[in-house]
Design a protein around this motif. Structure first.
Motif, PDB file in Angstrom:
ATOM      1  N   ASP A  80      -6.526  51.996  -2.900  1.00  0.00           N
ATOM      2  CA  ASP A  80      -7.922  51.987  -3.344  1.00  0.00           C
ATOM      3  C   ASP A  80      -8.317  53.328  -3.957  1.00  0.00           C
ATOM      4  OD1 ASP A  80      -8.249  49.383  -2.539  1.00  0.00           O
ATOM      5  OD2 ASP A  80      -9.228  49.881  -0.629  1.00  0.00           O
ATOM      6  N   ILE A  81      -7.915  54.422  -3.299  1.00  0.00           N
ATOM      7  CA  ILE A  81      -8.245  55.748  -3.812  1.00  0.00           C
ATOM      8  C   ILE A  81      -7.569  55.987  -5.155  1.00  0.00           C
ATOM      9  CG2 ILE A  81      -7.914  58.233  -3.438  1.00  0.00           C
ATOM     10  CD1 ILE A  81      -8.421  57.733  -0.458  1.00  0.00           C
ATOM     11  N   ALA A  82      -6.278  55.654  -5.235  1.00  0.00           N
ATOM     12  CA  ALA A  82      -5.548  55.858  -6.487  1.00  0.00           C
ATOM     13  C   ALA A  82      -6.149  55.037  -7.625  1.00  0.00           C
ATOM     14  CB  ALA A  82      -4.073  55.499  -6.292  1.00  0.00           C
ATOM     15  N   ASN A  83      -6.473  53.785  -7.345  1.00  0.00           N
ATOM     16  CA  ASN A  83      -7.009  52.906  -8.373  1.00  0.00           C
ATOM     17  C   ASN A  83      -8.392  53.365  -8.830  1.00  0.00           C
ATOM     18  OD1 ASN A  83      -6.749  50.414  -9.949  1.00  0.00           O
ATOM     19  ND2 ASN A  83      -8.410  49.635  -8.670  1.00  0.00           N
ATOM     20  N   THR A  84      -9.257  53.674  -7.860  1.00  0.00           N
ATOM     21  CA  THR A  84     -10.617  54.104  -8.188  1.00  0.00           C
ATOM     22  C   THR A  84     -10.621  55.410  -8.976  1.00  0.00           C
ATOM     23  OG1 THR A  84     -11.547  53.027  -6.234  1.00  0.00           O
ATOM     24  CG2 THR A  84     -12.847  54.795  -7.224  1.00  0.00           C
ATOM     25  N   GLN A  85      -9.845  56.370  -8.497  1.00  0.00           N
ATOM     26  CA  GLN A  85      -9.895  57.686  -9.133  1.00  0.00           C
ATOM     27  C   GLN A  85      -9.140  57.703 -10.459  1.00  0.00           C
ATOM     28  OE1 GLN A  85      -9.854  61.185  -6.817  1.00  0.00           O
ATOM     29  NE2 GLN A  85     -11.100  60.290  -5.205  1.00  0.00           N
ATOM     30  N   ALA A  86      -8.134  56.863 -10.624  1.00  0.00           N
ATOM     31  CA  ALA A  86      -7.485  56.750 -11.929  1.00  0.00           C
ATOM     32  C   ALA A  86      -8.460  56.157 -12.952  1.00  0.00           C
ATOM     33  CB  ALA A  86      -6.235  55.881 -11.834  1.00  0.00           C
ATOM     34  N   ASN A  87      -9.249  55.159 -12.524  1.00  0.00           N
ATOM     35  CA  ASN A  87     -10.260  54.568 -13.406  1.00  0.00           C
ATOM     36  C   ASN A  87     -11.319  55.593 -13.792  1.00  0.00           C
ATOM     37  OD1 ASN A  87     -10.412  51.479 -14.042  1.00  0.00           O
ATOM     38  ND2 ASN A  87      -9.427  51.618 -12.045  1.00  0.00           N
ATOM     39  N   GLY A 170     -14.501  68.383  -1.140  1.00  0.00           N
ATOM     40  CA  GLY A 170     -14.587  69.239  -2.313  1.00  0.00           C
ATOM     41  C   GLY A 170     -15.085  68.473  -3.528  1.00  0.00           C
ATOM     42  N   GLY A 171     -14.637  67.236  -3.672  1.00  0.00           N
ATOM     43  CA  GLY A 171     -15.076  66.404  -4.788  1.00  0.00           C
ATOM     44  C   GLY A 171     -16.552  66.053  -4.702  1.00  0.00           C
ATOM     45  N   VAL A 172     -17.027  65.785  -3.494  1.00  0.00           N
ATOM     46  CA  VAL A 172     -18.443  65.465  -3.303  1.00  0.00           C
ATOM     47  C   VAL A 172     -19.320  66.643  -3.720  1.00  0.00           C
ATOM     48  CG1 VAL A 172     -20.222  65.078  -1.541  1.00  0.00           C
ATOM     49  CG2 VAL A 172     -18.138  63.699  -1.532  1.00  0.00           C
ATOM     50  N   ALA A 173     -18.925  67.858  -3.348  1.00  0.00           N
ATOM     51  CA  ALA A 173     -19.694  69.044  -3.725  1.00  0.00           C
ATOM     52  C   ALA A 173     -19.769  69.178  -5.241  1.00  0.00           C
ATOM     53  CB  ALA A 173     -19.061  70.290  -3.107  1.00  0.00           C
ATOM     54  N   MET A 174     -18.652  68.908  -5.922  1.00  0.00           N
ATOM     55  CA  MET A 174     -18.639  69.004  -7.375  1.00  0.00           C
ATOM     56  C   MET A 174     -19.498  67.903  -8.007  1.00  0.00           C
ATOM     57  SD  MET A 174     -15.486  68.944 -10.124  1.00  0.00           S
ATOM     58  CE  MET A 174     -14.318  69.561  -8.918  1.00  0.00           C
ATOM     59  N   ALA A 175     -19.400  66.690  -7.469  1.00  0.00           N
ATOM     60  CA  ALA A 175     -20.192  65.583  -8.008  1.00  0.00           C
ATOM     61  C   ALA A 175     -21.687  65.846  -7.846  1.00  0.00           C
ATOM     62  CB  ALA A 175     -19.801  64.281  -7.320  1.00  0.00           C
ATOM     63  N   ARG A 176     -22.074  66.445  -6.729  1.00  0.00           N
ATOM     64  CA  ARG A 176     -23.479  66.806  -6.540  1.00  0.00           C
ATOM     65  C   ARG A 176     -23.933  67.790  -7.621  1.00  0.00           C
ATOM     66  NH1 ARG A 176     -23.323  67.953  -0.044  1.00  0.00           N
ATOM     67  NH2 ARG A 176     -23.864  65.842   0.687  1.00  0.00           N
ATOM     68  N   GLY A 177     -23.035  68.696  -7.990  1.00  0.00           N
ATOM     69  CA  GLY A 177     -23.366  69.640  -9.052  1.00  0.00           C
ATOM     70  C   GLY A 177     -23.676  68.935 -10.351  1.00  0.00           C
ATOM     71  N   CYS A 178     -22.898  67.895 -10.667  1.00  0.00           N
ATOM     72  CA  CYS A 178     -23.149  67.144 -11.898  1.00  0.00           C
ATOM     73  C   CYS A 178     -24.448  66.355 -11.802  1.00  0.00           C
ATOM     74  CB  CYS A 178     -21.978  66.201 -12.193  1.00  0.00           C
ATOM     75  SG  CYS A 178     -22.185  65.239 -13.712  1.00  0.00           S
ATOM     76  N   VAL A 179     -24.728  65.774 -10.637  1.00  0.00           N
ATOM     77  CA  VAL A 179     -25.984  65.036 -10.467  1.00  0.00           C
ATOM     78  C   VAL A 179     -27.170  65.948 -10.779  1.00  0.00           C
ATOM     79  CG1 VAL A 179     -27.494  63.906  -8.787  1.00  0.00           C
ATOM     80  CG2 VAL A 179     -25.038  63.397  -8.799  1.00  0.00           C
ATOM     81  N   ALA A 191     -21.306  60.312 -11.211  1.00  0.00           N
ATOM     82  CA  ALA A 191     -21.251  61.352 -10.182  1.00  0.00           C
ATOM     83  C   ALA A 191     -21.946  60.888  -8.902  1.00  0.00           C
ATOM     84  CB  ALA A 191     -21.887  62.635 -10.701  1.00  0.00           C
ATOM     85  N   ARG A 192     -23.073  60.221  -9.039  1.00  0.00           N
ATOM     86  CA  ARG A 192     -23.764  59.689  -7.856  1.00  0.00           C
ATOM     87  C   ARG A 192     -22.873  58.696  -7.115  1.00  0.00           C
ATOM     88  NH1 ARG A 192     -28.162  58.866 -11.556  1.00  0.00           N
ATOM     89  NH2 ARG A 192     -29.764  60.481 -11.359  1.00  0.00           N
ATOM     90  N   GLY A 193     -22.209  57.848  -7.879  1.00  0.00           N
ATOM     91  CA  GLY A 193     -21.308  56.879  -7.267  1.00  0.00           C
ATOM     92  C   GLY A 193     -20.158  57.546  -6.533  1.00  0.00           C
ATOM     93  N   MET A 194     -19.668  58.659  -7.085  1.00  0.00           N
ATOM     94  CA  MET A 194     -18.604  59.403  -6.415  1.00  0.00           C
ATOM     95  C   MET A 194     -19.075  59.948  -5.070  1.00  0.00           C
ATOM     96  SD  MET A 194     -16.889  61.618  -9.491  1.00  0.00           S
ATOM     97  CE  MET A 194     -16.158  60.842 -10.930  1.00  0.00           C
ATOM     98  N   VAL A 195     -20.285  60.489  -5.042  1.00  0.00           N
ATOM     99  CA  VAL A 195     -20.824  61.036  -3.793  1.00  0.00           C
ATOM    100  C   VAL A 195     -20.883  59.946  -2.726  1.00  0.00           C
ATOM    101  CG1 VAL A 195     -22.864  62.022  -2.691  1.00  0.00           C
ATOM    102  CG2 VAL A 195     -22.147  62.858  -4.930  1.00  0.00           C
ATOM    103  N   THR A 196     -21.442  58.803  -3.094  1.00  0.00           N
ATOM    104  CA  THR A 196     -21.583  57.705  -2.138  1.00  0.00           C
ATOM    105  C   THR A 196     -20.224  57.168  -1.692  1.00  0.00           C
ATOM    106  OG1 THR A 196     -23.699  57.049  -3.121  1.00  0.00           O
ATOM    107  CG2 THR A 196     -22.561  55.411  -1.774  1.00  0.00           C
ATOM    108  N   GLY A 197     -19.351  56.903  -2.657  1.00  0.00           N
ATOM    109  CA  GLY A 197     -18.055  56.307  -2.346  1.00  0.00           C
ATOM    110  C   GLY A 197     -17.168  57.220  -1.531  1.00  0.00           C
TER     111      GLY A 197
END
Length: 218
Positions: A80-87, A170-179, A191-197
């Motif tokens: 799931d992680i590989a598929n989601t993050q590759a997309n 670490g990814g959540v912190a970066m995604a918050r920066g983009c939000v 980016a919001r979806g990344m934070v939640t997921g």
């Protein structure tokens, strides 16, 4: 081609369509619309580049553990992680293509675009939070990846879960920066979806570690 590769190709096509719509919309929006085409030093471009690198390592770690364990729960999570993050990576790379921007900026320091985020000083992210030998906060070092590749069974599961929790945080912190800083609404939505997921997956992985008698790595 693997299913993940096909998903990546599809993501690039969708990214070009979505980004085109976002560019048209941004030209006519109001106060938060920003420029129609982000510059190479913008938060939009910086996030797309840095999160693409971050995601690529998550995909790599997930493929490693998939071949090191037979546990279906861990293998399913890794897929799931590989598929989601590759997309998602394909979408971000597609945006950079559409904007006519390079996918790599050799002279740009990772996460420099986050300097303007409230409470997210650039120095704190790049120096204090990134582990020694890690490119960005949350990312595993070369030595950690090599260690993961040598483990198997329960030991590989624990190492993967511990590394991925740190990686997601670490990814959540970066995604918050983009939000906060990105002005292209489609990118901010991603980016919001990344934070939640990723928050949800962190909670799942903490529970999986507990079942294996292990704790989150600090």
């Amino acid at each position: 081609m693997t299913r993940t590769h096909w998903a990546s190709v599809t993501a690039v096509v969708l990214a070009l369509l979505f980004a085109g719509a976002a560019t048209v919309a941004s030209a006519g929006d109001g106060e938060r619309s920003g420029p129609a085409t982000p510059s190479t030093t913008s938060a939009e471009a910086g996030f797309a580049r840095d999160m693409s690198v971050h995601h690529q390592q998550a995909v790599e770690m997930s493929f490693i553990v998939r071949d090191r364990t037979k546990d279906e729960a861990v293998r399913s999570l890794a897929y799931d992680i590989a598929n989601t993050q590759a997309n998602q990576r394909g979408m971000m790379q597609g945006w950079l293509d559409l904007w006519g921007l390079p996918k790599v900026e050799a002279d740009a320091e990772p996460m420099a675009w986050m300097a303007g985020a409230a409470g997210d000083g650039h120095a704190g992210h790049s120096a204090a939070e990134a582990g020694e030998g890690a490119l960005m906060p949350g990312m595993a070092t070369k030595a950690q990846l090599e260690r993961l590749g040598k483990l198997s069974g329960r030991a590989a599961e624990i190492e993967y879960l511990q590394l991925m929790i740190v990686h997601h945080n670490g990814g959540v912190a970066m995604a918050r920066g983009c939000v906060e800083l990105c002005t292209v609404e489609t990118e901010r939505d991603l980016a919001r979806g990344m934070v939640t997921g990723q928050r949800s997956e962190v909670e799942l992985m903490v529970g999986m570690l507990a079942k294996r008698g292990a704790q989150v790595r600090t």
